[in-house]
Design a protein around this motif. Structure first.
Motif, short mmCIF file in Angstrom:
data_model
loop_
_atom_site.label_atom_id
_atom_site.label_comp_id
_atom_site.label_asym_id
_atom_site.label_seq_id
_atom_site.Cartn_x
_atom_site.Cartn_y
_atom_site.Cartn_z
N TYR A 130 -7.15 -16.08 -4.13
CA TYR A 130 -5.75 -16.18 -3.70
C TYR A 130 -4.86 -16.91 -4.71
CZ TYR A 130 -7.99 -15.09 0.77
OH TYR A 130 -8.73 -14.51 1.77
N GLN A 166 3.26 -24.23 -2.85
CA GLN A 166 4.12 -24.91 -1.89
C GLN A 166 3.57 -26.31 -1.55
OE1 GLN A 166 3.28 -21.75 -1.81
NE2 GLN A 166 5.30 -20.86 -2.13
N GLN A 173 -1.04 -22.10 0.79
CA GLN A 173 -0.13 -21.84 -0.33
C GLN A 173 -0.16 -23.02 -1.28
OE1 GLN A 173 1.27 -19.00 -0.86
NE2 GLN A 173 0.93 -17.98 1.10
N LYS A 174 -0.90 -22.82 -2.39
CA LYS A 174 -1.11 -23.92 -3.33
C LYS A 174 0.20 -24.41 -3.95
CE LYS A 174 -5.73 -23.34 -5.14
NZ LYS A 174 -6.47 -23.20 -6.39
N VAL A 180 7.70 -20.38 -5.55
CA VAL A 180 7.59 -21.47 -4.57
C VAL A 180 8.36 -21.10 -3.30
CG1 VAL A 180 8.30 -23.85 -4.09
CG2 VAL A 180 7.25 -23.29 -6.29
N THR A 223 -8.20 -20.04 5.23
CA THR A 223 -7.37 -18.83 5.25
C THR A 223 -7.40 -18.19 6.63
OG1 THR A 223 -7.85 -18.41 2.93
CG2 THR A 223 -7.08 -16.54 4.22
N GLY A 234 -7.22 -0.86 9.82
CA GLY A 234 -7.60 -0.38 8.50
C GLY A 234 -7.37 -1.38 7.38
N TYR A 235 -6.83 -2.52 7.69
CA TYR A 235 -6.65 -3.55 6.65
C TYR A 235 -6.54 -4.92 7.29
CZ TYR A 235 -1.63 -3.54 7.85
OH TYR A 235 -0.44 -3.64 8.52
N GLU A 236 -6.55 -5.93 6.46
CA GLU A 236 -6.43 -7.30 6.95
C GLU A 236 -5.23 -7.98 6.28
OE1 GLU A 236 -11.29 -8.08 7.16
OE2 GLU A 236 -10.05 -9.08 5.65
N ILE A 237 -4.62 -8.89 7.02
CA ILE A 237 -3.58 -9.74 6.43
C ILE A 237 -4.16 -11.14 6.32
CG2 ILE A 237 -1.25 -10.67 6.63
CD1 ILE A 237 -0.53 -8.27 8.38
N HIS A 238 -4.18 -11.66 5.10
CA HIS A 238 -4.72 -13.00 4.85
C HIS A 238 -3.57 -13.97 4.64
CE1 HIS A 238 -8.94 -11.57 3.41
NE2 HIS A 238 -8.45 -10.76 4.34
N HIS A 239 -3.66 -15.10 5.29
CA HIS A 239 -2.66 -16.17 5.09
C HIS A 239 -3.37 -17.37 4.47
CE1 HIS A 239 0.52 -14.11 7.40
NE2 HIS A 239 -0.47 -13.69 8.17
N PRO A 240 -3.53 -17.36 3.15
CA PRO A 240 -4.22 -18.49 2.51
C PRO A 240 -3.34 -19.73 2.44
CG PRO A 240 -3.42 -16.97 0.85
CD PRO A 240 -3.08 -16.36 2.18
N PHE A 258 -1.52 -12.16 1.74
CA PHE A 258 -2.35 -11.20 1.04
C PHE A 258 -2.72 -10.04 1.95
CE2 PHE A 258 -4.38 -12.57 -3.08
CZ PHE A 258 -3.39 -13.48 -3.41
N ILE A 259 -2.89 -8.91 1.34
CA ILE A 259 -3.38 -7.73 2.06
C ILE A 259 -4.76 -7.38 1.49
CG2 ILE A 259 -3.02 -5.27 2.55
CD1 ILE A 259 -0.96 -7.12 3.90
N LYS A 260 -5.71 -7.19 2.40
CA LYS A 260 -7.03 -6.71 1.95
C LYS A 260 -7.28 -5.36 2.60
CE LYS A 260 -11.90 -7.76 1.60
NZ LYS A 260 -13.05 -8.39 2.26
N ALA A 261 -7.33 -4.33 1.76
CA ALA A 261 -7.61 -2.98 2.25
C ALA A 261 -8.78 -2.43 1.43
CB ALA A 261 -6.37 -2.10 2.08
N ILE A 288 -7.02 -15.06 8.88
CA ILE A 288 -7.13 -13.62 8.66
C ILE A 288 -6.76 -12.86 9.93
CG2 ILE A 288 -8.69 -11.71 8.06
CD1 ILE A 288 -10.29 -13.70 6.36
#
Lengths: 161, 161
Positions: free
Chosen positions: A86, B20, B17-18, A130, B2, B9-15, A136-139, B4
């Motif tokens: 990430y 920020q 935020q380094k 910032v 993170t 069909g896909y994933e949204i990841h919210h890691p 992120f999207i993981k597909a 998730i």
């Protein structure tokens, strides 16, 4: 811009195969009070540095020797060698046609900044990063920042194809 | 950690935020101050950049010479492109945009989609001569009075070749 951002705590890795560009980027970052930066000349040393100490941001050229910068971005997004997939990636490149910008975006770059670079353009792009974090999207065929939200300077480029 | 979110069909990841988390609005510098700090360093950096151009000219001369005598191959072509690419990114960054323009010209004449046998070697030679001239005379851009003769020569060369 109303806020004066303090970037001092950032740790940045920059990847470029030219020593003049190394000196320039190092000094651009120092001017922004970023004292923790590490320069790499190729993808493999970037991975070594990432494993040693995970950075907060990677700045990379697309034209690296021997490996292409796009491949470096894809490998980071795959989390190769256990690196943080990430990690924000800012592409800093002289390859600025629409094909290259889209290729960088599709490889998983967070933002794109065209060379020639100035302290103003780099500062502007970092402020943008910032202020505009993206999930992120993981597909099956992509992992990276949500491409439905535009990169800075990218707005509308696809329509101009 | 993170977060998730599973989608169809896909994933949204919210890691985390380094950027920020590390960048604050306390104790930051204004862009004017950052630019002032950078301006103090540019003179020395530019001298280093300019001192790297003669060796680059020698390297271009070597590869071009090989191609002109029939001893060069795709490797020589790729070397020319790489030097052009470096110049393209560096010239403007070090306030010598005319070098960036020459670099872009070399890139356009040597990119890999052009077959080695079809390279326009005389026009590449003109670009090399221009680079030598602007380096020797420290010409930054096309508004410099010393640039006029070479711009005319380039226009004439392009028309003649």
């Amino acid at each position: 811009m109303s806020n004066y951002y303090n970037f001092r705590n950032l740790d940045i890795i920059f990847v470029d195969d030219n020593k003049n560009m190394h000196a320039l980027i190092k000094n651009l970052l120092l001017a922004m009070n970023i004292v923790n930066s590490r320069g790499c000349f190729d993808a493999e040393s970037c991975f070594e540095e990432m494993r040693e100490e995970p950075p907060d941001l990677i700045i990379t050229d697309l034209s690296l020797n021997p490996e292409n910068g796009l491949e470096l971005i894809r490998r980071i997004r795959q989390g190769e060698h256990g690196v943080d997939r990430y990690t924000p990636i800012l592409v800093l490149s002289g390859q600025t046609n629409i094909k290259d910008v889209l290729a960088a975006r599709d490889a998983g770059a967070t933002e794109f900044l065209a060379k020639p670079v100035s302290v103003g353009s780099l500062h502007d792009r970092m402020v943008w990063m910032v202020e505009n974090p993206r999930p992120f999207i993981k597909a099956s065929t992509y992992i990276g920042p949500d491409r439905r939200r535009a990169m800075r300077g990218y707005e509308g480029m696809e329509r101009r194809k | 950690m993170t977060k998730i979110v599973e989608m169809d069909g896909y994933e949204i990841h919210h890691p985390v935020q380094k950027l920020q988390s590390k960048v604050t609005t306390k104790g930051g510098l204004s862009l004017a101050e950052i630019e002032k700090r950078m301006a103090k360093k540019m003179s020395a950096l530019t001298e280093d950049f300019l001192s790297s151009i003669p060796p680059m000219i020698d390297a271009i001369e070597k590869s071009l010479g090989q191609l002109e005598t029939g001893a060069g191959d795709e490797t020589a072509q790729a070397d020319l492109f790489r030097h052009g690419h470096d110049l393209k990114g560096l010239g403007g960054s070090f306030d010598y945009p005319i070098m960036g323009t020459i670099g872009a010209g070399i890139c356009g004449l040597t990119h890999k989609e052009i077959e080695t046998a079809s390279l326009n070697l005389p026009l590449i030679r003109v670009h090399l001569d221009l680079l030598s001239y602007v380096t020797a005379n420290r010409i930054k851009n096309d508004s410099d009075p010393k640039a006029e003769p070479i711009l005319s020569a380039l226009a004439a060369a392009k028309a003649a070749i």
